[in-house]
Design an enzyme around this catalytic site. Sequence first.
Site, PDB file in Angstrom:
ATOM      1  N   HIS A 197      17.750 110.064  91.963  1.00 51.09           N
ATOM      2  CA  HIS A 197      17.180 108.947  91.224  1.00 51.09           C
ATOM      3  C   HIS A 197      15.651 109.039  91.267  1.00 51.09           C
ATOM      4  CE1 HIS A 197      16.811 107.329  95.335  1.00 51.09           C
ATOM      5  NE2 HIS A 197      15.902 106.489  94.857  1.00 51.09           N
ATOM      6  N   HIS A 200      12.351 106.781  92.126  1.00 46.13           N
ATOM      7  CA  HIS A 200      11.791 105.562  92.687  1.00 46.13           C
ATOM      8  C   HIS A 200      10.444 105.342  92.004  1.00 46.13           C
ATOM      9  CE1 HIS A 200      10.729 102.568  95.811  1.00 46.13           C
ATOM     10  NE2 HIS A 200       9.503 103.069  95.693  1.00 46.13           N
TER      11      HIS A 200
END
Length: 224
Positions: free
Chosen positions: A196, A198
């Site tokens: 992912h 951030h």
Amino acid sequence: MSKRTMSHRPTTSIFRKRAAVVAAGLGMTAALGAGAAFAADSAQGALPGVSASSVEAQATAQAKAAASAKEAAAKAKEAAEKKAASWIDPVKSYKLSAGYAQGGGMWASGKHSGQDFAVPLGTDVMAAHGGTVVKTGGNGAGDGPAYGNAVVIKHGNGTYSQYAHLSRVDVHVGQSVTTGQHIAKSGNTGNSSGPHLHFEIRTTPNYGSAVNPVSFLHSKGVHV
């Protein structure tokens, strides 16, 4: 004697007739020549008029082309200025996962300092806004190992954006970037439970100055 004299008169008359015919032919030739010369002069006299018309048409076409080029350049400049003033999502085709200030044991402060965008490993990460790269590298670019590989961009007016858990960094400190420019690849480095990005909005380049990135993007017209 009179007979001989009489015998010469028909010949003289024939000569006179021939001379008259020749003279008439010469006159006709001269007239035709003059007519041809007049026609040629008339044709040559018409050329400047045709040429002027052609030049005028060409000048008009060139003026229209120049005006179109100027208009296209103005539109391109306007689009570039609009792009420079805008903000975008840092990745495409994402799902929101952990949000800002969300509690959990995975974050050093006990509260999540940014917004996570769940994307496949190696997804293109883009600058959310134009600016200058001020921090890059491992160890969170100096903000701690929990961030893994990270990038921080300065945008002016006390605003910075941070991108973390990257698998690859493709910009360097001091580099100018534009809105939407590729800067890195998403990853799973640092304290991460899966691939992912951030993303943080900060008031300084360093950890501890984050604000709610979703609310900030909303204020810029970006619907996350």
